[in-house]
Design an enzyme around this catalytic site. Structure first.
Site, PDB file in Angstrom:
ATOM      1  N   VAL A  86       0.852  -1.187   0.000  1.00 23.29           N
ATOM      2  CA  VAL A  86       0.000   0.000   0.000  1.00 23.29           C
ATOM      3  C   VAL A  86       0.889   1.238   0.000  1.00 23.29           C
ATOM      4  CG1 VAL A  86      -1.778   1.286   1.242  1.00 23.29           C
ATOM      5  CG2 VAL A  86      -1.803  -1.222   1.263  1.00 23.29           C
ATOM      6  N   ASP A  89       0.261   8.479  -1.791  1.00 25.28           N
ATOM      7  CA  ASP A  89       0.922   9.559  -2.533  1.00 25.28           C
ATOM      8  C   ASP A  89       0.342  10.890  -2.063  1.00 25.28           C
ATOM      9  OD1 ASP A  89       1.968  11.329  -4.337  1.00 25.28           O
ATOM     10  OD2 ASP A  89       1.134  10.376  -6.124  1.00 25.28           O
ATOM     11  N   GLU A 209      10.747  12.415  -8.168  1.00 24.90           N
ATOM     12  CA  GLU A 209       9.447  12.407  -8.848  1.00 24.90           C
ATOM     13  C   GLU A 209       9.624  12.310 -10.355  1.00 24.90           C
ATOM     14  OE1 GLU A 209       5.902  14.813  -7.692  1.00 24.90           O
ATOM     15  OE2 GLU A 209       7.398  15.930  -6.545  1.00 24.90           O
ATOM     16  N   ILE A 234       9.927  13.539 -20.048  1.00 25.21           N
ATOM     17  CA  ILE A 234       8.724  13.787 -19.256  1.00 25.21           C
ATOM     18  C   ILE A 234       8.667  15.253 -18.827  1.00 25.21           C
ATOM     19  CG2 ILE A 234       7.719  13.426 -16.964  1.00 25.21           C
ATOM     20  CD1 ILE A 234       6.928  11.269 -18.772  1.00 25.21           C
ATOM     21  N   GLU A 236       6.163  16.962 -16.305  1.00 22.31           N
ATOM     22  CA  GLU A 236       5.100  16.596 -15.372  1.00 22.31           C
ATOM     23  C   GLU A 236       4.618  17.847 -14.639  1.00 22.31           C
ATOM     24  OE1 GLU A 236       4.614  12.934 -12.233  1.00 22.31           O
ATOM     25  OE2 GLU A 236       6.453  14.105 -12.138  1.00 22.31           O
ATOM     26  N   GLN A 243       8.051  18.893 -13.013  1.00 20.96           N
ATOM     27  CA  GLN A 243       9.265  18.102 -13.166  1.00 20.96           C
ATOM     28  C   GLN A 243       9.616  17.952 -14.645  1.00 20.96           C
ATOM     29  OE1 GLN A 243       8.115  18.326  -9.672  1.00 20.96           O
ATOM     30  NE2 GLN A 243       6.756  16.858 -10.661  1.00 20.96           N
TER      31      GLN A 243
END
Length: 428
Positions: A86, A89, A209, A234, A236, A243
């Site tokens: 589990v 975030d 990240e 990426i 983000e 990012q």
């Protein structure tokens, strides 16, 4: 507490033809980096080629951090049996829990992101919104824990690890405020019934990240293990930070350099998180810049005595929408919103945006800096825009669908309007 619709949990048989475990390592070129991100070996499951591009964008946006966290921290368990992990975030605008089911093969965890092996739930607001009331964070966390308990068999709770990883919203808070919220989170997770250690609740770096999102995206695209120049970068866009991570041919300063090894191939990455440049935080920064500009240049306010926001479409109700969606570290933006009126002017918006992007550029000590005084190499190759880029494009796509439907109905004539309206399916 606002609650997003959880991912459905359906029973499906695993498709063994798609099970293709692979391994990769991530190393930081900066020797001062934490040990949690160095020399770690991860295993993933071969992606399903039927996944659409939109599914990929959503997957990267919602699970990259959680997945990478799992790959870094795992236990060597009994081979073959289904195990669970589990991950919570802690984003800037909401907190999402991910429940993963996986099996151990050849001593490594193998994940299958479908059916009963994956479920998630997101609650608003983000953890950082409880800076003034740390105990308030416990309500959302307990609800998320209960959601996980409903997806993990009770018999394996004690061996199921639960971890919390907070991002940019928490990074914006001072250390004492961070620790108070993390203290509450640790107390809740210690009493969750799951396996937990205090160090498993933390605030991660923006660079991590970016790397996590890059790995997940390129694995899903099938480019990991191949030519580095053919990988996808990426960009983000979160709520508080943005990012940027991609393979660069330039010499990258150690503080921005990360190395990802996949099999026999190494990827030299540029990875950096631009704090205050997430979608919501950047808008707040823009408003501050506009107020300062108006004061210094004696710009006349609008008829209602408000400042003009050129980046919001004319007619957009800034006050109402901001009050509804922004909380916590962005609470100041709610107050600023009442001082602005949306006027929608592209050229002025572009000029204002460039002003905040170039702020501090005169202090750049590197060969070139595109944003402030931060080193940024020249962009190379293809890029995938995730998180808020995805959600924005989804909304715009829905609006275009509505527009096209109305155009079709209006051009069909009065005798066909009724039937034409039922010939379309709007994907909202």
């Amino acid at each position: 507490m606002r609650r997003s619709q959880p991912r459905p949990r359906t029973k499906t048989k695993p498709d063994k033809s798609n099970m293709d475990p692979v391994k990769f390592q991530i190393r930081s070129s900066n020797r001062s980096s934490s040990s949690s991100s160095s020399n770690s070996i991860y295993t993933l499951t071969k992606p399903n080629p039927k996944h659409t591009k939109s599914n990929l964008l959503l997957t990267v946006a919602s699970t990259a951090t959680a997945l990478a966290f799992l790959f870094v921290f795992y236990s060597l368990l009994t081979p073959g049996s289904l195990r669970y992990s589990v991950v919570i975030d802690g984003g800037s605008t909401g907190t999402r829990i991910h429940v993963f089911g996986y099996r151990i093969e050849s001593g490594k965890p193998v994940f299958e992101f479908k059916g009963a092996n994956y479920a998630s739930l997101k609650l608003h607001p983000g953890l950082s919104s409880f800076a003034g009331d740390p105990e308030g964070a416990s309500v959302a966390l307990r609800e998320l824990v209960e959601f996980a308990k409903g997806r993990v068999p009770k018999g394996v709770w004690r061996e199921t690890e639960v971890r919390l990883m907070a991002t940019a919203g928490m990074r914006l808070l001072e250390g004492r405020a961070q620790e108070k919220i993390l203290g509450v989170a640790r107390r809740v997770l210690r009493g969750s019934g799951f396996l937990f250690r205090d160090e498993w609740a933390s605030v991660i770096s923006g660079s991590d990240e970016g790397v996590y999102a890059w790995v997940v995206a390129n694995f899903a695209l099938g480019s990991l293990g191949g030519d580095p120049v053919k990988t996808t970068g990426i960009v983000e866009l979160g709520g508080a930070s943005a990012q940027v991570t991609f393979v660069s041919r330039e010499t990258v300063p150690a503080e921005f350099s990360r190395t990802v090894s996949f099999g026999n191939v190494s990827y030299n990455l540029y990875s950096h998180s631009f704090l205050h440049f997430g979608q919501n935080a950047a808008h707040e920064k823009l408003w501050g810049s506009l107020v300062s500009r108006d004061r210094n240049s004696a710009v006349e306010p609008t008829r209602e005595g408000k400042h003009a926001d050129p980046c919001a479409p004319k007619g957009y109700n800034l006050d109402t929408i901001t009050q509804k969606h922004l909380t916590g570290f962005l609470a100041g933006e709610s107050k600023l919103a009442a001082s602005f009126e949306a006027v929608g002017n592209y050229s002025e918006c572009r000029s204002a945006a460039l002003t905040i992007l170039q702020e501090g550029n005169d202090k750049c000590s590197y060969q070139h800096c595109s944003i402030g005084s931060t080193f940024t190499p020249k962009l190379q190759g293809r890029f995938l825009a995730t998180e808020n880029f995805f959600y924005t494009s989804k909304v715009l796509s829905s609006l275009i669908n509505v527009f096209m439907l109305l155009m079709y109905v209006n051009s069909s004539g009065p005798t066909r309007k009724h039937h034409s309206a039922h010939a379309f399916t709007l994907r909202m």
